[in-house]
Design a protein around this motif. Sequence first.
Motif, PDB file in Angstrom:
ATOM      1  N   LYS A   1       0.831  -1.208   0.000  1.00  0.00           N
ATOM      2  CA  LYS A   1       0.000   0.000   0.000  1.00  0.00           C
ATOM      3  C   LYS A   1       0.866   1.258   0.000  1.00  0.00           C
ATOM      4  O   LYS A   1       2.057   1.220   0.317  1.00  0.00           O
ATOM      5  N   ARG A   2       0.228   2.381  -0.324  1.00  0.00           N
ATOM      6  CA  ARG A   2       0.904   3.667  -0.202  1.00  0.00           C
ATOM      7  C   ARG A   2       0.928   4.073   1.269  1.00  0.00           C
ATOM      8  O   ARG A   2      -0.095   4.037   1.954  1.00  0.00           O
ATOM      9  N   ALA A   3       2.105   4.452   1.741  1.00  0.00           N
ATOM     10  CA  ALA A   3       2.265   4.848   3.138  1.00  0.00           C
ATOM     11  C   ALA A   3       3.461   5.786   3.237  1.00  0.00           C
ATOM     12  O   ALA A   3       4.264   5.881   2.299  1.00  0.00           O
ATOM     13  N   PRO A   4       3.616   6.489   4.367  1.00  0.00           N
ATOM     14  CA  PRO A   4       4.697   7.465   4.501  1.00  0.00           C
ATOM     15  C   PRO A   4       6.086   6.849   4.351  1.00  0.00           C
ATOM     16  O   PRO A   4       6.363   5.755   4.856  1.00  0.00           O
ATOM     17  N   VAL A   5       6.964   7.569   3.637  1.00  0.00           N
ATOM     18  CA  VAL A   5       8.369   7.203   3.485  1.00  0.00           C
ATOM     19  C   VAL A   5       9.201   8.476   3.620  1.00  0.00           C
ATOM     20  O   VAL A   5       8.690   9.585   3.503  1.00  0.00           O
ATOM     21  N   ILE A   6      10.506   8.297   3.837  1.00  0.00           N
ATOM     22  CA  ILE A   6      11.418   9.432   3.901  1.00  0.00           C
ATOM     23  C   ILE A   6      12.197   9.488   2.589  1.00  0.00           C
ATOM     24  O   ILE A   6      12.882   8.531   2.219  1.00  0.00           O
ATOM     25  N   VAL A   7      12.075  10.590   1.865  1.00  0.00           N
ATOM     26  CA  VAL A   7      12.783  10.776   0.603  1.00  0.00           C
ATOM     27  C   VAL A   7      13.608  12.060   0.694  1.00  0.00           C
ATOM     28  O   VAL A   7      13.048  13.162   0.806  1.00  0.00           O
ATOM     29  N   LYS A   8      14.930  11.896   0.687  1.00  0.00           N
ATOM     30  CA  LYS A   8      15.848  13.037   0.767  1.00  0.00           C
ATOM     31  C   LYS A   8      15.541  13.938   1.965  1.00  0.00           C
ATOM     32  O   LYS A   8      15.506  15.164   1.860  1.00  0.00           O
ATOM     33  N   GLY A   9      15.274  13.299   3.073  1.00  0.00           N
ATOM     34  CA  GLY A   9      15.055  14.040   4.313  1.00  0.00           C
ATOM     35  C   GLY A   9      13.650  14.552   4.515  1.00  0.00           C
ATOM     36  O   GLY A   9      13.348  15.142   5.551  1.00  0.00           O
ATOM     37  N   GLU A  10      12.778  14.326   3.541  1.00  0.00           N
ATOM     38  CA  GLU A  10      11.413  14.823   3.636  1.00  0.00           C
ATOM     39  C   GLU A  10      10.424  13.662   3.669  1.00  0.00           C
ATOM     40  O   GLU A  10      10.634  12.625   3.035  1.00  0.00           O
ATOM     41  N   LEU A  11       9.342  13.839   4.421  1.00  0.00           N
ATOM     42  CA  LEU A  11       8.292  12.836   4.465  1.00  0.00           C
ATOM     43  C   LEU A  11       7.462  12.889   3.191  1.00  0.00           C
ATOM     44  O   LEU A  11       7.093  13.967   2.722  1.00  0.00           O
ATOM     45  N   SER A  12       7.193  11.712   2.644  1.00  0.00           N
ATOM     46  CA  SER A  12       6.385  11.608   1.439  1.00  0.00           C
ATOM     47  C   SER A  12       5.560  10.341   1.548  1.00  0.00           C
ATOM     48  O   SER A  12       5.500   9.719   2.610  1.00  0.00           O
ATOM     49  N   GLU A  13       4.908   9.938   0.460  1.00  0.00           N
ATOM     50  CA  GLU A  13       4.165   8.687   0.426  1.00  0.00           C
ATOM     51  C   GLU A  13       4.573   7.898  -0.804  1.00  0.00           C
ATOM     52  O   GLU A  13       4.797   8.469  -1.877  1.00  0.00           O
TER      53      GLU A  13
END
Length: 285
Positions: A182-194
């Motif tokens: 599923k789509r859920a929060p991740v950390i991408v380049k120091g920023e929270l994303s999904e």
Amino acid sequence: MRTIILFLCFISLLPTYVFASNNLMLDKVEIKQYGHTPIPGPLFLNNKKLQELIKEIEKKVAIEPKNAHWSEDNELIAERPGRMLDKQAFQVLFRSAFYDGSIKQITVPTMPVYPSVDRALLEEIQARELGSYVTYYKKENKERAENIALAAAAIDSHVIFPGEVFSFNEIVGERTVERGYKRAPVIVKGELSEDIGGGICQVSSTLFNAVDLKGIQIVERYAHSRRVPYVPEGRDATVSWWGPDFVFKNKYNQPVLIRAHAKNGRMVIRILSSESVVPFTGNDS
């Protein structure tokens, strides 16, 4: 030796497969389709067409073996052997039938393929716990919780043999919607994303802390670009299908077993082996 019966009928130049009685056979009419006559004279076997037939039959008869493993209810499920085409024996039979007019039909020979992990091995290597680690997550975040449970199930019951390397990405596989992620929060380049599969870094980080042992060599590990809440600072292991992986090598003298379980907000990983397990000594790399 287990076999599959298959009657091959040519329509134009393509074979049509018909299954019967769990065996696979080729009749004389089919076999003769693999000959050619470059000049007036006897019929010769077309080796290129034969190799194409072998590839096709390999796909039809192949059954992947299944390792022994634990079910979701913690029941130990026995291994299941697979099978593959015995190519050498098949070519001998095929060539004999092609040139010998008295042979009207051949049975396609197969050979068993045994799994690398059987029930006896799993029973033996759960005798001693080498390490374990527990992390926690919010079960109310259903998408992230499902991702964690899927990744945990993927590594559960996995055995790493002495000298073998474990790759998190290779064992867990690509995180896709088709596979249930599923789509859920991740950390991408120091920023929270999904993104699809958000949350599985908690599984890789829990695993890193569980395998941080004298007999385990960490080969590849990357930290997140910002601190994560489920492990102490500096104790995480980020993973991404097209990016970082978490890789380690078993440097014990015995196989090690991963037991992983995620339920009700609790992620547990235990590392087990046999009673006689010790780290390798010397300068082995």
